[in-house]
Design a protein around this motif. Structure first.
Motif, PDB file in Angstrom:
ATOM      1  N   HIS A 183       0.833  -1.215   0.000  1.00 12.90           N
ATOM      2  CA  HIS A 183       0.000   0.000   0.000  1.00 12.90           C
ATOM      3  C   HIS A 183       0.867   1.264   0.000  1.00 12.90           C
ATOM      4  CE1 HIS A 183      -3.264   2.739   1.038  1.00 12.90           C
ATOM      5  NE2 HIS A 183      -2.472   3.221   1.976  1.00 12.90           N
ATOM      6  N   SER A 184       1.781   1.370   0.963  1.00 15.78           N
ATOM      7  CA  SER A 184       2.627   2.578   1.046  1.00 15.78           C
ATOM      8  C   SER A 184       3.664   2.607  -0.073  1.00 15.78           C
ATOM      9  CB  SER A 184       3.328   2.648   2.406  1.00 15.78           C
ATOM     10  OG  SER A 184       2.370   2.848   3.410  1.00 15.78           O
ATOM     11  N   LEU A 185       4.180   1.438  -0.448  1.00 12.80           N
ATOM     12  CA  LEU A 185       5.190   1.407  -1.516  1.00 12.80           C
ATOM     13  C   LEU A 185       4.614   1.978  -2.808  1.00 12.80           C
ATOM     14  CD1 LEU A 185       6.787  -2.106  -0.851  1.00 12.80           C
ATOM     15  CD2 LEU A 185       7.869   0.119  -0.507  1.00 12.80           C
ATOM     16  N   VAL A 186       3.421   1.518  -3.164  1.00 10.07           N
ATOM     17  CA  VAL A 186       2.800   1.952  -4.425  1.00 10.07           C
ATOM     18  C   VAL A 186       2.361   3.417  -4.324  1.00 10.07           C
ATOM     19  CG1 VAL A 186       0.799   1.554  -5.915  1.00 10.07           C
ATOM     20  CG2 VAL A 186       2.145  -0.380  -5.084  1.00 10.07           C
ATOM     21  N   LYS A 187       1.927   3.809  -3.140  1.00 10.00           N
ATOM     22  CA  LYS A 187       1.465   5.191  -2.949  1.00 10.00           C
ATOM     23  C   LYS A 187       2.620   6.195  -3.100  1.00 10.00           C
ATOM     24  CE  LYS A 187      -1.182   7.870   0.406  1.00 10.00           C
ATOM     25  NZ  LYS A 187      -1.891   7.797   1.668  1.00 10.00           N
ATOM     26  N   TYR A 188       3.771   5.860  -2.464  1.00 16.56           N
ATOM     27  CA  TYR A 188       4.865   6.838  -2.437  1.00 16.56           C
ATOM     28  C   TYR A 188       5.925   6.616  -3.516  1.00 16.56           C
ATOM     29  CZ  TYR A 188       2.661   8.157   1.896  1.00 16.56           C
ATOM     30  OH  TYR A 188       1.739   8.575   2.821  1.00 16.56           O
ATOM     31  N   ALA A 189       5.893   5.454  -4.176  1.00 19.75           N
ATOM     32  CA  ALA A 189       6.850   5.210  -5.276  1.00 19.75           C
ATOM     33  C   ALA A 189       6.100   4.516  -6.413  1.00 19.75           C
ATOM     34  CB  ALA A 189       8.019   4.366  -4.772  1.00 19.75           C
ATOM     35  N   PRO A 190       5.108   5.205  -7.005  1.00 20.26           N
ATOM     36  CA  PRO A 190       4.225   4.547  -7.978  1.00 20.26           C
ATOM     37  C   PRO A 190       4.940   4.078  -9.243  1.00 20.26           C
ATOM     38  CG  PRO A 190       3.766   6.920  -7.846  1.00 20.26           C
ATOM     39  CD  PRO A 190       4.745   6.613  -6.764  1.00 20.26           C
ATOM     40  N   HIS A 191       6.068   4.665  -9.554  1.00 20.59           N
ATOM     41  CA  HIS A 191       6.785   4.316 -10.786  1.00 20.59           C
ATOM     42  C   HIS A 191       7.717   3.117 -10.575  1.00 20.59           C
ATOM     43  CE1 HIS A 191       8.898   7.162  -8.274  1.00 20.59           C
ATOM     44  NE2 HIS A 191      10.031   6.657  -8.719  1.00 20.59           N
ATOM     45  N   LYS A 192       7.869   2.631  -9.350  1.00 16.20           N
ATOM     46  CA  LYS A 192       8.812   1.528  -9.093  1.00 16.20           C
ATOM     47  C   LYS A 192       8.100   0.166  -9.128  1.00 16.20           C
ATOM     48  CE  LYS A 192      12.186   4.230  -6.503  1.00 16.20           C
ATOM     49  NZ  LYS A 192      13.110   4.281  -5.347  1.00 16.20           N
ATOM     50  N   GLN A 193       8.898  -0.892  -9.248  1.00 11.26           N
ATOM     51  CA  GLN A 193       8.350  -2.261  -9.302  1.00 11.26           C
ATOM     52  C   GLN A 193       8.608  -2.967  -7.969  1.00 11.26           C
ATOM     53  OE1 GLN A 193       6.699  -3.238 -12.091  1.00 11.26           O
ATOM     54  NE2 GLN A 193       7.193  -1.146 -12.749  1.00 11.26           N
ATOM     55  N   PHE A 194       7.589  -3.650  -7.473  1.00 17.86           N
ATOM     56  CA  PHE A 194       7.741  -4.400  -6.216  1.00 17.86           C
ATOM     57  C   PHE A 194       7.259  -5.831  -6.427  1.00 17.86           C
ATOM     58  CE2 PHE A 194       7.051   0.071  -5.174  1.00 17.86           C
ATOM     59  CZ  PHE A 194       8.249   0.330  -4.537  1.00 17.86           C
TER      60      PHE A 194
END
Ligand code: 13P
Ligand code: SF4
Length: 312
Positions: free
Chosen positions: A245-256
């Motif tokens: 949730h926070s990863l996508v919110k604050y780094a939307p251009h990155k891949q997880f």
């Protein structure tokens, strides 16, 4: 009525109840996305404990697991602390019955008892100092080198701390997190082969053969911060998938990329996921399940928690 519509309705009911109750919603990173979106504060266990201590609202709605809510109550006893689901427990808490801790203390009275925050309030009350995944190394380093330590209850975090501190005189309990301990080294290797450009980041509750492949190890908040701030663009994330949730919110251009564990082909904590929007609404309405603790027990547990908070 669609699920999405009812979700919006429930969210509105929760916001209205929050105002009526003068409540603050605290949520751990492993909560469902819709709960995190409604929360006033999202954090790891240390951040949420610190926040709970300073709140002056009437009600703390703790969206996490029971030991976290107990900690909040011990730190801020005059607040009403509620949890959406009373059964939101933790395998680490279950692995460490207070009777066994008392028996150990009788046998080895010279040991300093360092307890992970993932313990019951009764075990905290028997402890000398508490730690979380974000400060465990610092907490152990704050204890004089000649003092033997009992670290409980997480074997993986304990082994990691032992390695980081070089502390030989440290006995480690044999408990484990059912989510992190079932991450397999083989699956991390497969993920690396599939995404060779990705960096591996891991929570210290993972087994040593997973941690040895990680380029960064930290608490849930530390992992999120690292991935957001890093120049790297993709990450294999070895922890519970709620952090997405926070990863996508604050780094939307990155891949997880999340690696599934061996038990259930997911990377979700079944206890954390017991909480739902409906149960959050209901607990704000009824003010239960509510944490109620014996004042003496609460005071005995508060002291080792405060000792942890004082470690710089
Ligand atoms: P954090 O302290 O990193 O939030 O971890 C809590 C937890 O339960 C991890 O499984
Ligand atoms: Fe406990 Fe593991 Fe769930 Fe964290 S992820 S609450 S340690 S069972």
């Amino acid at each position: 009525m669609t699920t999405a519509t009812s979700g919006v309705d429930i969210a509105e009911e929760i916001l209205a109840l929050k105002r009526k109750r003068n409540a603050v919603i605290l949520a751990h990173h492993y909560q469902e996305t819709e709960i995190q979106e409604l929360a006033d504060v999202i954090g790891d266990s240390l951040e949420l404990a610190r926040k709970a201590k300073e709140l002056d609202c009437e009600v703390i709605a703790f969206c996490g697991v029971w030991f976290m809510a107990e900690t909040a109550k011990a730190l801020n006893p005059t607040r009403t602390v509620i949890v959406p689901d009373r059964h939101a427990g933790c395998s680490l808490v279950d692995s460490c019955p207070v009777e066994m801790v008392r028996a150990f203390k009788q046998k080895y009275p010279d040991h300093v008892v360092v307890s992970y925050i993932n313990t019951s309030i009764e075990v905290k009350a028997e402890s000398d100092i508490i730690c979380t995944s974000s400060n465990a190394v610092k907490v152990v380093n704050s204890i004089p080198a000649e003092k033997p330590i009992l670290f409980l209850p997480d074997i993986n975090l304990g082994n990691y701390v032992k390695e980081q501190t070089g502390r030989e005189n440290m006995r480690i309990w044999q408990g484990a997190c059912i989510v992190h301990t079932t991450f397999a080294a083989r699956k991390v290797m497969e993920a690396r082969a599939a995404h060779p450009e990705a960096m591996v980041v891991a929570h210290p509750e993972c087994p040593a053969n997973v941690l040895s492949q990680a380029e960064f190890i930290g608490s849930t908040s530390a992992l999120i911060k690292f991935c957001i701030e890093s120049e790297r663009q993709s990450f294999i994330v070895m922890t519970e998938s709620g952090v997405r949730h926070s990863l996508v919110k604050y780094a939307p251009h990155k891949q997880f990329y999340f690696v599934t564990n061996e038990n259930c082909n997911c990377s979700e904590c079944p206890y954390m996921k017991m909480n739902s929007l409906e149960k959050l609404r209901d607990c704000l309405e009824s003010l239960s399940p509510r944490v109620e603790l014996n004042p003496h027990l609460m005071e005995a547990a508060r002291q080792p928690i405060e000792r942890m908070l004082a470690v710089k």
